[in-house]
Design a protein around this motif. Sequence first.
Motif, short mmCIF file in Angstrom:
data_model
loop_
_atom_site.label_atom_id
_atom_site.label_comp_id
_atom_site.label_asym_id
_atom_site.label_seq_id
_atom_site.Cartn_x
_atom_site.Cartn_y
_atom_site.Cartn_z
N LEU A 171 40.24 38.36 50.48
CA LEU A 171 40.45 39.42 49.50
C LEU A 171 39.16 39.71 48.75
N GLU A 172 38.95 40.97 48.41
CA GLU A 172 37.72 41.35 47.71
C GLU A 172 37.57 40.61 46.39
N ALA A 173 38.67 40.39 45.70
CA ALA A 173 38.63 39.73 44.39
C ALA A 173 38.56 38.21 44.51
N GLY A 174 38.55 37.69 45.73
CA GLY A 174 38.54 36.24 45.95
C GLY A 174 39.88 35.76 46.45
N GLY A 175 39.86 34.66 47.16
CA GLY A 175 41.09 34.13 47.73
C GLY A 175 41.41 34.78 49.06
N PHE A 176 42.63 34.50 49.55
CA PHE A 176 43.04 34.99 50.86
C PHE A 176 44.42 35.64 50.78
N LEU A 177 44.69 36.49 51.76
CA LEU A 177 45.96 37.21 51.81
C LEU A 177 47.15 36.26 51.91
N VAL A 178 47.03 35.23 52.77
CA VAL A 178 48.14 34.31 53.02
C VAL A 178 47.73 32.89 52.63
N GLY A 179 48.58 32.21 51.89
CA GLY A 179 48.31 30.83 51.52
C GLY A 179 48.50 29.88 52.70
N ASP A 180 48.05 28.65 52.53
CA ASP A 180 48.17 27.65 53.59
C ASP A 180 49.41 26.77 53.45
#
Length: 194
Positions: A171-180
């Motif tokens: 994601l542009e703001a940091g982090g990812f679309l789907v968690g682990d």
Amino acid sequence: MLKKLTLLLSSLPLLATGAGAEVYNIDPAHTQIHFTIPHLVAFKVRGNFNDFTGTVDIDTQAKQLTSAQAVIKTASIDTRNTQRDEHLRSGDFFAVNEYPELTFKSKKITGSGDNITVVGDLTIKNVTKEVVLKGGFAGTAIDPWGNKRAGFEANGEIDRKDFGLNWNKALEAGGFLVGDKVEIGLEVEAVAQQ
């Protein structure tokens, strides 16, 4: 990501079954196998598996489980969004054409009543990892047709990447679309074999 199980005793080393244990078939119409996974960092997506089979050995007097097995059809994943479900069935995730089933087989069960721990092998996409489910015995009943029924609930957590479910987008703001981390929940109702 994990819901509605059928477990195969034949591939287990035979576990000792308590003197009062009986084999119960999981009733798919009255069983829920569901999962929750983080989405866009702050939100969650919930889903179910709708096609599965399984058996549970239960000592209803002692309120104990002695064995549990389940087989889940991966194509039955349902998150109430057709486009997302098709993506989950694709090679990015479950690759259902190549891996049509996921399985769970108990190895060790301890406790009774409201404090039961099930340790078993979960296999997704031919990758097998040990998982721990914690739950309790929900009770017993005789249905209007004279069938003995028993139930239990359990919860656990897995890391989807342990099973090769790696797809993601940054994601542009940091982090990812789907968690682990995937939370698993089971509410199982089962019918004694005749």
